[in-house]
Design a protein around this motif. Structure first.
Motif, PDB file in Angstrom:
ATOM      1  N   THR A 173       0.827  -1.205   0.000  1.00 26.73           N
ATOM      2  CA  THR A 173       0.000   0.000   0.000  1.00 26.73           C
ATOM      3  C   THR A 173       0.862   1.257   0.000  1.00 26.73           C
ATOM      4  OG1 THR A 173      -0.122  -0.089   2.407  1.00 26.73           O
ATOM      5  CG2 THR A 173      -1.930  -1.099   1.175  1.00 26.73           C
ATOM      6  N   GLY A 174       2.140   1.153   0.326  1.00 24.14           N
ATOM      7  CA  GLY A 174       3.045   2.297   0.323  1.00 24.14           C
ATOM      8  C   GLY A 174       3.569   2.572  -1.076  1.00 24.14           C
ATOM      9  N   PRO A 175       4.551   3.458  -1.173  1.00 18.77           N
ATOM     10  CA  PRO A 175       5.061   3.839  -2.496  1.00 18.77           C
ATOM     11  C   PRO A 175       6.067   2.861  -3.091  1.00 18.77           C
ATOM     12  CG  PRO A 175       6.178   5.093  -0.799  1.00 18.77           C
ATOM     13  CD  PRO A 175       5.115   4.271  -0.105  1.00 18.77           C
ATOM     14  N   GLN A 176       6.519   1.863  -2.324  1.00 19.86           N
ATOM     15  CA  GLN A 176       7.583   0.983  -2.793  1.00 19.86           C
ATOM     16  C   GLN A 176       7.060  -0.136  -3.676  1.00 19.86           C
ATOM     17  OE1 GLN A 176      10.366  -0.186   0.160  1.00 19.86           O
ATOM     18  NE2 GLN A 176      11.226  -1.823  -1.062  1.00 19.86           N
ATOM     19  N   GLU A 177       7.741  -0.357  -4.795  1.00 15.90           N
ATOM     20  CA  GLU A 177       7.469  -1.463  -5.699  1.00 15.90           C
ATOM     21  C   GLU A 177       8.779  -2.206  -5.914  1.00 15.90           C
ATOM     22  OE1 GLU A 177       4.718  -0.399  -9.141  1.00 15.90           O
ATOM     23  OE2 GLU A 177       5.454   1.544  -8.474  1.00 15.90           O
ATOM     24  N   LEU A 225       7.294   5.952 -14.454  1.00 13.24           N
ATOM     25  CA  LEU A 225       6.416   7.107 -14.582  1.00 13.24           C
ATOM     26  C   LEU A 225       6.224   7.673 -13.190  1.00 13.24           C
ATOM     27  CD1 LEU A 225       4.393   8.954 -16.050  1.00 13.24           C
ATOM     28  CD2 LEU A 225       2.660   7.212 -15.632  1.00 13.24           C
ATOM     29  N   MET A 226       6.722   8.874 -12.968  1.00  9.19           N
ATOM     30  CA  MET A 226       6.615   9.509 -11.651  1.00  9.19           C
ATOM     31  C   MET A 226       5.400  10.443 -11.647  1.00  9.19           C
ATOM     32  SD  MET A 226       9.208   8.154 -10.182  1.00  9.19           S
ATOM     33  CE  MET A 226       8.993   9.002  -8.663  1.00  9.19           C
ATOM     34  N   ASN A 275      10.255  12.288  -6.858  1.00 13.41           N
ATOM     35  CA  ASN A 275      11.020  11.062  -6.943  1.00 13.41           C
ATOM     36  C   ASN A 275      11.527  10.652  -5.564  1.00 13.41           C
ATOM     37  OD1 ASN A 275      12.803   9.009  -7.471  1.00 13.41           O
ATOM     38  ND2 ASN A 275      13.964  10.124  -9.003  1.00 13.41           N
ATOM     39  N   PRO A 276      11.093   9.490  -5.033  1.00 15.59           N
ATOM     40  CA  PRO A 276      11.571   9.033  -3.726  1.00 15.59           C
ATOM     41  C   PRO A 276      12.933   8.338  -3.822  1.00 15.59           C
ATOM     42  CG  PRO A 276      10.012   7.465  -4.586  1.00 15.59           C
ATOM     43  CD  PRO A 276      10.070   8.614  -5.576  1.00 15.59           C
ATOM     44  N   GLY A 277      13.425   8.139  -5.020  1.00 20.06           N
ATOM     45  CA  GLY A 277      14.679   7.439  -5.235  1.00 20.06           C
ATOM     46  C   GLY A 277      14.420   6.091  -5.876  1.00 20.06           C
ATOM     47  N   ILE A 278      15.283   5.709  -6.772  1.00 19.60           N
ATOM     48  CA  ILE A 278      15.150   4.443  -7.476  1.00 19.60           C
ATOM     49  C   ILE A 278      16.457   3.696  -7.303  1.00 19.60           C
ATOM     50  CG2 ILE A 278      14.860   3.353  -9.735  1.00 19.60           C
ATOM     51  CD1 ILE A 278      13.252   5.881 -10.522  1.00 19.60           C
ATOM     52  N   GLU A 279      16.397   2.465  -6.883  1.00 19.72           N
ATOM     53  CA  GLU A 279      17.581   1.633  -6.738  1.00 19.72           C
ATOM     54  C   GLU A 279      17.422   0.421  -7.631  1.00 19.72           C
ATOM     55  OE1 GLU A 279      18.642   0.651  -2.714  1.00 19.72           O
ATOM     56  OE2 GLU A 279      17.885   2.581  -1.985  1.00 19.72           O
ATOM     57  N   GLY A 306      16.876  11.351  -3.900  1.00 20.72           N
ATOM     58  CA  GLY A 306      15.755  12.196  -4.268  1.00 20.72           C
ATOM     59  C   GLY A 306      16.204  13.279  -5.213  1.00 20.72           C
ATOM     60  N   VAL A 307      15.274  13.980  -5.748  1.00 23.48           N
ATOM     61  CA  VAL A 307      15.553  15.063  -6.675  1.00 23.48           C
ATOM     62  C   VAL A 307      14.878  16.311  -6.135  1.00 23.48           C
ATOM     63  CG1 VAL A 307      15.196  15.879  -9.037  1.00 23.48           C
ATOM     64  CG2 VAL A 307      15.669  13.468  -8.604  1.00 23.48           C
ATOM     65  N   GLU A 308      15.637  17.399  -6.107  1.00 26.20           N
ATOM     66  CA  GLU A 308      15.048  18.663  -5.656  1.00 26.20           C
ATOM     67  C   GLU A 308      13.984  19.093  -6.653  1.00 26.20           C
ATOM     68  OE1 GLU A 308      15.632  20.429  -2.851  1.00 26.20           O
ATOM     69  OE2 GLU A 308      16.832  18.715  -2.232  1.00 26.20           O
ATOM     70  N   PRO A 309      12.788  19.401  -6.180  1.00 24.22           N
ATOM     71  CA  PRO A 309      11.753  19.837  -7.114  1.00 24.22           C
ATOM     72  C   PRO A 309      12.127  21.183  -7.722  1.00 24.22           C
ATOM     73  CG  PRO A 309      10.960  19.963  -4.853  1.00 24.22           C
ATOM     74  CD  PRO A 309      12.331  19.352  -4.808  1.00 24.22           C
TER      75      PRO A 309
END
Length: 131
Positions: A34-38, A55-56, A60-64, A95-98
């Protein structure tokens, strides 16, 4: 997405349920809470190319990601990478600064000119005007 351009999961604006999917000659296990992690895990080996698209819809919470080369390909690759001084593992930003949204371009309104130009003659006669 497989090398043939077809989505394996979460394609064409549809969200796939968690489960095991067949792709590129291996099984891909997709988990999503249910959270943002896949999470995607494929034991491999893969027999075809796979394209990972993200697709964000939020910041961006970060991608590993991590992948392993077959043992017979790893040693020559490792020797080349080390000879070039490249790290085998690179830290990824979390993360990425908006960025502030760009201001919309404002186009001044144009008012049509109804006055005749210098080469314009008299207006054509209308109904009831003498010819």
């Amino acid at each position: 997405m497989g090398g043939d351009g077809r989505y394996v999961l979460n394609g064409d604006w549809a969200v796939s349920p968690p489960g095991t999917y067949e792709a590129a000659g291996t099984h891909v296990v997709y988990t999503r809470d249910t959270g943002p992690q896949e999470t995607l895990q494929a034991a491999g080996p893969t027999s075809h190319d796979l394209l990972l698209q993200v697709l964000m819809q939020e910041p961006n919470p970060g991608i590993e990601f991590e992948f392993w080369l077959p043992r017979e390909h790893y040693s020559p690759f490792q020797a080349r990478v080390q000879a070039l001084g490249w790290p085998l593992r690179q830290p990824q930003p979390r993360g990425v600064e908006p960025q502030p949204p760009a201001a919309p371009a404002v186009t001044p309104a144009r008012t049509p000119t109804l006055a005749p130009g210098p080469s314009a003659g008299p207006p054509p006669p209308g109904p009831g005007d003498p010819l």
